[in-house]
Write an enzyme that holds these catalytic residues in place. Structure first.
Site, PDB file in Angstrom:
ATOM      1  CB  SER A   6      -0.855  -0.006   1.270  1.00 20.51           C
ATOM      2  OG  SER A   6      -1.449   1.258   1.470  1.00 20.51           O
ATOM      3  CE1 TYR A  23      -4.677  -2.156   4.899  1.00 17.10           C
ATOM      4  CE2 TYR A  23      -3.556  -0.060   4.552  1.00 17.10           C
ATOM      5  CZ  TYR A  23      -4.161  -1.195   4.034  1.00 17.10           C
ATOM      6  OH  TYR A  23      -4.244  -1.374   2.666  1.00 17.10           O
TER       7      TYR A  23
HETATM    8  P1  NAD Z   1     -11.241  -6.153  -0.512  1.00 13.94           P
HETATM    9  O1  NAD Z   1     -11.817  -6.085   0.854  1.00 13.94           O
HETATM   10  O2  NAD Z   1     -12.148  -6.186  -1.678  1.00 13.94           O
HETATM   11  O3  NAD Z   1     -10.251  -7.394  -0.663  1.00 13.94           O
HETATM   12  C1  NAD Z   1      -9.593  -8.013   0.398  1.00 13.94           C
HETATM   13  C2  NAD Z   1      -9.776  -9.499   0.220  1.00 13.94           C
HETATM   14  O4  NAD Z   1      -9.020 -10.184   1.209  1.00 13.94           O
HETATM   15  C3  NAD Z   1     -11.246  -9.900   0.383  1.00 13.94           C
HETATM   16  O5  NAD Z   1     -11.616 -10.710  -0.707  1.00 13.94           O
HETATM   17  C4  NAD Z   1     -11.249 -10.673   1.686  1.00 13.94           C
HETATM   18  O6  NAD Z   1     -12.216 -11.698   1.734  1.00 13.94           O
HETATM   19  C5  NAD Z   1      -9.835 -11.232   1.675  1.00 13.94           C
HETATM   20  N1  NAD Z   1      -9.409 -11.669   3.002  1.00 13.94           N
HETATM   21  C6  NAD Z   1      -9.535 -11.017   4.185  1.00 13.94           C
HETATM   22  N2  NAD Z   1      -9.067 -11.772   5.179  1.00 13.94           N
HETATM   23  C7  NAD Z   1      -8.634 -12.932   4.617  1.00 13.94           C
HETATM   24  C8  NAD Z   1      -8.048 -14.107   5.126  1.00 13.94           C
HETATM   25  N3  NAD Z   1      -7.819 -14.262   6.437  1.00 13.94           N
HETATM   26  N4  NAD Z   1      -7.719 -15.097   4.258  1.00 13.94           N
HETATM   27  C9  NAD Z   1      -7.954 -14.954   2.929  1.00 13.94           C
HETATM   28  N5  NAD Z   1      -8.504 -13.870   2.397  1.00 13.94           N
HETATM   29  C10 NAD Z   1      -8.845 -12.865   3.233  1.00 13.94           C
HETATM   30  O7  NAD Z   1     -10.247  -4.918  -0.603  1.00 13.94           O
HETATM   31  P2  NAD Z   1      -9.105  -4.590  -1.669  1.00 13.94           P
HETATM   32  O8  NAD Z   1      -9.005  -3.126  -1.703  1.00 13.94           O
HETATM   33  O9  NAD Z   1      -9.319  -5.329  -2.934  1.00 13.94           O
HETATM   34  O10 NAD Z   1      -7.801  -5.132  -0.920  1.00 13.94           O
HETATM   35  C11 NAD Z   1      -6.872  -6.020  -1.506  1.00 13.94           C
HETATM   36  C12 NAD Z   1      -5.468  -5.695  -1.030  1.00 13.94           C
HETATM   37  O11 NAD Z   1      -5.100  -4.410  -1.529  1.00 13.94           O
HETATM   38  C13 NAD Z   1      -5.333  -5.614   0.495  1.00 13.94           C
HETATM   39  O12 NAD Z   1      -4.093  -6.198   0.874  1.00 13.94           O
HETATM   40  C14 NAD Z   1      -5.311  -4.120   0.757  1.00 13.94           C
HETATM   41  O13 NAD Z   1      -4.619  -3.800   1.927  1.00 13.94           O
HETATM   42  C15 NAD Z   1      -4.585  -3.628  -0.482  1.00 13.94           C
HETATM   43  N6  NAD Z   1      -4.783  -2.208  -0.773  1.00 13.94           N
HETATM   44  C16 NAD Z   1      -6.008  -1.719  -1.159  1.00 13.94           C
HETATM   45  C17 NAD Z   1      -6.137  -0.357  -1.438  1.00 13.94           C
HETATM   46  C18 NAD Z   1      -7.420   0.252  -1.896  1.00 13.94           C
HETATM   47  O14 NAD Z   1      -7.486   1.481  -2.027  1.00 13.94           O
HETATM   48  N7  NAD Z   1      -8.473  -0.496  -2.154  1.00 13.94           N
HETATM   49  C19 NAD Z   1      -5.040   0.492  -1.304  1.00 13.94           C
HETATM   50  C20 NAD Z   1      -3.820  -0.049  -0.888  1.00 13.94           C
HETATM   51  C21 NAD Z   1      -3.696  -1.389  -0.639  1.00 13.94           C
END
Ligand code: NAD
Length: 268
Positions: free
Chosen positions: A153, A166
């Site tokens: 991130s 986080y």
């Molecule tokens: P999201 O909530 O759609 O996706 C997260 C996924 O992780 C979900 O499908 C959830 O079911 C899964 N998950 C949670 N706990 C879990 C576990 N114990 N075992 C297996 N799967 C698990 O959100 P996203 O934005 O798609 O996030 C994906 C990644 O991107 C994350 O690591 C998040 O930190 C990172 N991220 C997202 C953003 C953003 O702006 N959306 C920015 C920076 C980083």
């Protein structure tokens, strides 16, 4: 006709039933990879991703595992090997937020985020690395013995009040990725991170799902657009492919310039 860049490679994407993980799974499959679509609990989202991939002519299976649980991670890798024989690409994407002011943060909130976002990445990367080392380079598929992509991130470098668990998890991912990169390079294993900025997914809906919230968010994004999951999917394909063969041990920020300290554009 050109050969797809990930032809005959096997990828596992954790947390792939929604958001960024779903887009990454679809993009890797479109580039020729067979994809393990991991989900934590309900299979519905993962099955929809598998259907989308198959409808487009690709190959995928849904695999349940909580990435923070060692026995479930081991079983997930077994299922990948049974289905496809090996693994070439791991995208360590699963993650969550449990936000709280620092003084109100419970140990449970701290542990839940570290367990999934950091320990989960360690467990999955360790299993993938074992298989990459066992199998070695298969030149017909890739110059590398394997590729690990950690979903980090912008908060691996930008502190984030109200989200100490986080930010600490993503800062940890940065040095996990770099240390793995240092240790595994001699095996021709490439390790990198993607650092997304603000991407429209369920994790951060409150930050973009009203016009006022989106306008506020755009103040942090010099490129003046909130990201979409496929922005990350495209970056993942490049990082997983031999197009980026000499890229190792680094974070590719895909953030519309969020890490450029936009406040300094008009002040400072
Ligand atoms: P999201 O909530 O759609 O996706 C997260 C996924 O992780 C979900 O499908 C959830 O079911 C899964 N998950 C949670 N706990 C879990 C576990 N114990 N075992 C297996 N799967 C698990 O959100 P996203 O934005 O798609 O996030 C994906 C990644 O991107 C994350 O690591 C998040 O930190 C990172 N991220 C997202 C953003 C953003 O702006 N959306 C920015 C920076 C980083």
């Amino acid at each position: 006709m050109t050969t797809p860049v990930l032809q005959d490679q096997v990828a596992l994407v954790t947390g792939a039933s929604s958001g960024i993980g779903a887009a990454v799974a679809v993009a890797l499959a479109a580039a020729g990879a067979k994809v393990g679509v991991n989900y934590a609990r309900s299979s519905k989202g993962a099955e929809a991703v598998v259907d989308e991939i198959k409808t487009a002519g690709g190959e995928a299976i849904a695999i349940q595992a909580d990435v923070s649980k060692e026995d479930q991670v081991l079983s997930m890798f077994e299922q990948i090997y049974q289905a496809y024989g090996t693994i070439d690409i791991l995208v360590n994407n699963a993650g969550l937020q449990q936000d709280s002011s620092f003084t109100e943060m419970t140990l449970e909130q701290w542990n839940n985020v570290i367990d999934v976002n950091l320990t989960g990445q360690f467990l999955c990367a360790r299993e993938a690395a074992k298989e990459f080392i066992r199998r070695g380079v298969v030149p017909q598929k890739s110059c590398s013995a394997g590729k690990i992509i950690c979903m980090s991130s912008v908060h691996e470098v930008i502190p984030w009040a109200g989200h100490c668990n986080y930010a600490a998890s993503k800062g940890g991912v940065m040095l996990l990725m770099k240390s793995m990169g240092q240790e595994l390079a001699s095996h021709k294993i490439r390790v990198n991170s993607i650092g997304p900025g603000a991407i429209k997914t369920p994790i951060n809906q409150d930050a973009w799902n009203t016009p006022e919230a989106e306008a506020d968010l755009l103040n942090l994004i010099p490129y003046n657009r909130v990201g979409v999951p496929m922005d990350i999917g495209k970056a993942a394909v490049w990082l997983a492919s031999d197009q980026s063969e000499y890229v190792h041990g680094t974070t590719l920020f895909v953030d519309g310039g969020m890490t450029l300290y936009p406040g300094f554009a008009t002040g400072g």
